[in-house]
Write a protein that holds these residues in place. Sequence first.
Motif, short mmCIF file in Angstrom:
data_model
loop_
_atom_site.label_atom_id
_atom_site.label_comp_id
_atom_site.label_asym_id
_atom_site.label_seq_id
_atom_site.Cartn_x
_atom_site.Cartn_y
_atom_site.Cartn_z
N GLU A 1 -9.19 43.16 25.40
CA GLU A 1 -10.56 42.87 26.23
C GLU A 1 -10.14 41.87 27.45
N ILE A 2 -9.31 40.87 27.40
CA ILE A 2 -9.04 40.09 28.32
C ILE A 2 -7.52 40.37 29.26
N GLY A 3 -7.23 41.59 28.83
CA GLY A 3 -6.10 41.99 29.55
C GLY A 3 -4.65 41.62 29.02
N TYR A 4 -4.54 41.65 27.77
CA TYR A 4 -3.55 41.36 26.86
C TYR A 4 -2.68 42.09 25.63
N ASP A 5 -1.77 42.39 25.81
CA ASP A 5 -0.86 43.30 25.05
C ASP A 5 -0.19 42.29 23.92
N ALA A 6 0.02 42.96 22.68
CA ALA A 6 0.32 41.94 21.76
C ALA A 6 1.42 42.73 20.91
N GLU A 7 2.43 42.08 20.21
CA GLU A 7 3.24 42.46 19.07
C GLU A 7 3.31 41.31 18.23
N TRP A 8 3.63 41.83 16.94
CA TRP A 8 3.86 40.65 15.66
C TRP A 8 4.78 41.16 14.81
N GLU A 9 5.12 40.18 13.96
CA GLU A 9 6.27 40.16 12.84
C GLU A 9 5.77 39.25 11.65
N VAL A 10 6.00 39.70 10.62
CA VAL A 10 5.83 38.57 9.55
C VAL A 10 7.27 37.98 9.39
N LEU A 11 7.28 36.75 9.58
CA LEU A 11 8.55 35.92 9.40
C LEU A 11 8.52 35.00 8.22
N SER A 12 9.39 35.11 7.28
CA SER A 12 9.23 34.19 6.27
C SER A 12 10.25 32.90 6.41
N ALA A 13 9.91 31.92 5.85
CA ALA A 13 10.97 30.79 5.78
C ALA A 13 12.23 31.05 5.37
N SER A 14 12.32 31.88 4.32
CA SER A 14 13.62 32.27 3.74
C SER A 14 14.52 33.11 4.61
N ALA A 15 13.82 33.67 5.52
CA ALA A 15 14.46 34.53 6.60
C ALA A 15 15.52 33.67 7.75
N VAL A 16 15.00 32.42 7.68
CA VAL A 16 15.71 31.54 8.54
C VAL A 16 16.37 30.33 7.76
N GLY A 17 16.44 30.61 6.41
CA GLY A 17 17.32 29.55 5.77
C GLY A 17 16.90 28.89 4.68
N ALA A 18 15.43 28.50 4.54
CA ALA A 18 14.89 28.03 3.58
C ALA A 18 14.74 28.55 2.09
N PRO A 19 14.84 27.76 1.17
CA PRO A 19 14.63 28.61 -0.19
C PRO A 19 13.20 28.55 -0.67
N HIS A 20 12.37 29.12 0.01
CA HIS A 20 11.15 29.43 -0.34
C HIS A 20 10.50 30.57 0.90
N ARG A 21 9.41 31.25 0.38
CA ARG A 21 8.97 32.18 1.11
C ARG A 21 8.09 31.74 2.50
N ARG A 22 7.14 31.06 2.33
CA ARG A 22 6.26 30.61 3.45
C ARG A 22 6.13 31.49 4.69
N GLU A 23 5.88 33.00 4.25
CA GLU A 23 5.40 33.76 5.06
C GLU A 23 4.47 33.68 5.89
N ARG A 24 4.73 33.89 7.28
CA ARG A 24 3.71 33.72 8.41
C ARG A 24 3.86 34.82 9.41
N VAL A 25 2.50 35.16 9.95
CA VAL A 25 2.54 36.03 11.27
C VAL A 25 2.85 35.51 12.25
N PHE A 26 3.48 35.98 12.98
CA PHE A 26 3.96 35.42 14.48
C PHE A 26 3.37 36.62 15.43
N LEU A 27 2.26 36.30 16.05
CA LEU A 27 2.02 37.32 17.29
C LEU A 27 2.14 36.63 18.56
N VAL A 28 2.84 37.46 19.29
CA VAL A 28 3.29 37.12 20.71
C VAL A 28 2.37 38.23 21.72
#
Length: 306
Positions: free
Chosen positions: A148-175
């Motif tokens: 409604e304010i003129g922005y497009d968006a894309e998102w991904e679920v990125l876990s802490a384990s995906a960048v090297g940590a030994p736990h999930r801590r999944e988070r949605v990152f929307l750009v």
Amino acid sequence: MRSPAPSRQTATGALMKERLTVGSLFSGVGLCDLGLEWAGMKHRFFCEVDPFCRSVLRRHWPGLPIYEDVRNLRGENLPHPDVLCGGFPCQDVSLAGKRKGITEGTRSGLWYEYVRLIEEIRPKYVIAENVPGLLAAGIETVLQELAEIGYDAEWEVLSASAVGAPHRRERVFLVAYPHGRWVDPEHGILSALVGNMGKSYEPRFVSDWLGIRIDRTSRASVREAFGGCVLHRVDDGHSRGMDRPESVKLLPRELVPVWVRRLKALGNAIIPHQAYAVASCILEAEGMSVFPIPQRNKIKSPFAAL
């Protein structure tokens, strides 16, 4: 169709002359912000309601404005950033909460203040972070308000384990970005995220976890995704020194309140490497250099000397 993202560059020696600037909302102790700074972005202001978290921000970003209440901010009175980032409260969209969703008067309803500021500031990019429960209880509201304010968006679920940590801590990152800025749905800004995950900093004990993506619906997914030895309490992190009775010592009574605040702040945070991977995608899309993550012995704890 936009041209492919430029190859990743490493910034060494002098700082880049041109850097994307950041305004941070719901800043916490700044762990998301630390990842953005590692990548090469530069902060202009913070906003955080918790006094303890503000004390951490003041120590590590001295001299920058730190506002207290997002509801009192007005875009015309703020330093203009290229990127507006923030993890708005998750209590009402989290699987651990009452699942009220994003509604007026709830903690997660502060999203409406976030989107108001996006409209007033009109940044080049928005980075919004939240728990995966957002995808089932609120993502429609977020996307509708942005559209409604003129922005497009894309998102991904990125876990802490995906960048090297030994736990999930999944988070949605929307750009999000102004409508029409990127017109190729096959090569959005976050299309480089998978490649950037493996370029993140390698922790000494968990380097084999880099780039692993875990299916959270299956208890056996960790063993299926990772062929090596798996820690028994994988979701709790590295267990070295934690389980031996002789390693457990009582804190002095006067330190207990401090540790409670520290643990609460960390529980609400992400690891900086997640934000670094997302920031790298934005910088590469802009054709800008990406700073390397500092060497491990040069990384300061956000709670140092507090």
